[in-house]
Design an enzyme around this catalytic site. Structure first.
Site, short mmCIF file in Angstrom:
data_model
loop_
_atom_site.label_atom_id
_atom_site.label_comp_id
_atom_site.label_asym_id
_atom_site.label_seq_id
_atom_site.Cartn_x
_atom_site.Cartn_y
_atom_site.Cartn_z
CD GLU A 94 13.91 -11.64 0.39
OE1 GLU A 94 13.92 -11.14 -0.73
OE2 GLU A 94 13.13 -11.28 1.28
CB CYS A 107 20.22 -8.58 8.22
SG CYS A 107 18.52 -8.69 8.77
CB CYS A 114 7.57 -14.86 10.39
SG CYS A 114 7.67 -14.39 12.13
CB CYS A 118 4.33 -8.20 13.36
SG CYS A 118 5.02 -9.10 14.75
CB CYS A 121 6.32 -7.41 9.73
SG CYS A 121 7.72 -8.39 9.18
N GLY A 161 11.62 -14.41 10.23
CA GLY A 161 11.45 -15.38 11.30
C GLY A 161 11.69 -14.86 12.70
CD GLU A 162 10.96 -14.25 17.89
OE1 GLU A 162 10.77 -13.09 17.50
OE2 GLU A 162 11.82 -14.54 18.76
CB SER A 214 10.43 -6.36 18.20
OG SER A 214 11.57 -6.69 17.45
CG HIS A 216 7.54 -2.66 17.42
ND1 HIS A 216 8.78 -2.10 17.30
CD2 HIS A 216 7.61 -3.85 16.76
CE1 HIS A 216 9.57 -2.90 16.59
NE2 HIS A 216 8.89 -3.97 16.26
CB CYS A 332 13.69 -3.84 9.46
SG CYS A 332 15.19 -4.08 10.34
N1 SAH Z 1 11.06 -11.70 14.86
C1 SAH Z 1 12.15 -10.88 15.27
C2 SAH Z 1 13.10 -10.46 14.17
C3 SAH Z 1 12.51 -10.03 12.88
S1 SAH Z 1 12.39 -8.43 12.25
C4 SAH Z 1 11.61 -9.66 15.98
O1 SAH Z 1 10.40 -9.48 16.04
O2 SAH Z 1 12.40 -8.91 16.54
C5 SAH Z 1 13.52 -7.35 12.90
C6 SAH Z 1 12.90 -6.02 13.31
O3 SAH Z 1 12.30 -5.33 12.19
C7 SAH Z 1 11.81 -6.16 14.34
O4 SAH Z 1 11.96 -5.18 15.32
C8 SAH Z 1 10.57 -5.90 13.51
O5 SAH Z 1 9.48 -5.53 14.30
C9 SAH Z 1 11.05 -4.81 12.60
N2 SAH Z 1 10.20 -4.58 11.42
C10 SAH Z 1 9.29 -5.41 10.89
N3 SAH Z 1 8.72 -4.84 9.80
C11 SAH Z 1 9.30 -3.63 9.65
C12 SAH Z 1 9.16 -2.59 8.69
N4 SAH Z 1 8.34 -2.71 7.66
N5 SAH Z 1 9.92 -1.49 8.83
C13 SAH Z 1 10.81 -1.38 9.85
N6 SAH Z 1 11.00 -2.33 10.77
C14 SAH Z 1 10.25 -3.45 10.68
#
Ligand code: SAH
Length: 341
Positions: A94, A107, A114, A118, A121, A161-162, A214, A216, A332
């Protein structure tokens, strides 16, 4: 020598111009071909009407001109749009387009699925299906700009993805995005869970992309509970890599922090974050509103404003990123290649 069937997008400029010379073509053909491919966005030799028919045939026989197949397109009430594609070499990913206060951000996804898992996610629940090729990453932008005529001013690697676990393909895509699609590195954000090796490699590059980490949670046990990879990469190792990046690049990074109710949103969490953001690390904090994912136990935190104020009072730069496109599961962490959502 070019291998028959090579996707035209993977060729460097010199390779393409050498090939044209080998076909006995005058040097101005290169500019014509590049204009068709990159400016007009017409990846079909037959339609390149100012090229001789013989050359069009040779192009057709020698290279492939893959494109993405659109499976589904949805528009959110806030204008955000989500595209689900079938990739030329298989797999669904996507891409999200976000128009917002004069900016047009795309985006993009760097992997099919992935591997990070996490806990909060949606993409993390899929596992990794495969790496995307550089040109498949690039085509996400290409299609939106040329096929769907959408303006694009900014690029964020925050789709599926990362990016730093598909490093060479992402760099190949970035070369195309900067050189051929003319987007400045300062308008391209790489968002990573934090892969020190990849961060050091980025440090060595000449361009300065925007780097977002990221985080968190800045409390080791809490970070491990939501990001399994954190069990293998300590916060101090990560901080060291990021600090080196800031110092060598003379740059600031962004720390992304999704606020999850009860998991990382207390004053103690804010204080740990404050401690993490000290010299030589130079970072602004971006607090992200959580987009709930069906089946996962996390909720958005009601303490967003309080958390932000706490950080501001301590002298940090802290902004809030409101969710966009959540009504079509384009926010996200909501990308999960489902047609229905
Ligand atoms: N793998 C990369 C990029 C992917 S996601 C990374 O970890 O940064 C981009 C961002 O969205 C990351 O900060 C991720 O932690 C965050 N994210 C993932 N799930 C989410 C959700 N359900 N709501 C808001 N942000 C989220």
């Amino acid at each position: 020598m070019v291998r028959i069937g090579t996707p035209v997008w993977t060729l460097r400029r010199e390779q393409l111009s050498t090939w044209l010379r080998e076909q006995g073509e005058p040097s101005f053909r290169m500019a014509q071909l590049e204009e068709w491919l990159w400016e007009k966005g017409v990846p079909h030799p037959n339609a390149m009407t100012d090229l001789p028919v013989s050359l069009r045939q040779k192009l057709e026989e020698t290279f492939s001109f893959p494109t993405l197949t659109l499976l589904h397109r949805r528009k959110s009430q806030d204008g955000t749009e989500k595209f689900l594609w079938e990739m030329p070499e298989g797999g669904k990913v996507e891409t999200v387009w976000i128009p917002h206060s004069g900016r047009y951000t795309i985006c993009i996804s760097s992997q099919v699925g992935c591997s990070l898992n996490c806990r909060f996610c949606a993409t993390g629940q899929l596992g990794l299906e495969r790496q995307l090729h550089g040109y498949e990453i690039l085509l996400q932008l290409y299609e939106l700009r040329h096929t769907f005529k959408l303006p694009i001013t900014h690029v964020v690697f925050m789709g599926m993805g990362e990016p730093l676990l598909n490093y060479s393909a992402v760099m190949e895509a970035l070369e195309g995005i900067t050189h051929h699609l003319h987007i400045s590195p300062r308008r391209i954000t790489l968002s990573t869970v934090g892969i020190p090796k990849g961060i050091y490699r980025l440090t060595e590059r000449k361009e300065r992309f925007e780097l977002a980490l990221s985080l968190h949670s800045a409390i080791p046990e809490k970070r491990k509970a939501i990001i399994p990879l954190a069990a293998h990469i300590s916060l101090s190792e990560l901080r060291e890599a990021l600090s080196t990046y800031c110092q060598r690049k003379r740059d600031w990074i962004t720390l992304e922090y999704v606020l999850l109710e009860g998991a990382n949103d207390s004053d103690e969490d804010a204080e740990a974050l404050y401690d993490f953001v000290q010299f030589p690390l130079q970072a602004k904090v971006n607090l992200i509103e959580y987009n709930p994912v069906p089946g996962l136990p996390y909720r958005p935190s009601p303490r967003m404003q309080h958390f932000q104020r706490y950080l501001l009072k301590r002298g940090l730069i802290a902004t809030i990123r409101r969710s966009r496109g959540a009504d079509i599961a384009a926010g996200c962490g909501q990308l999960a290649r489902r047609i229905s959502s």
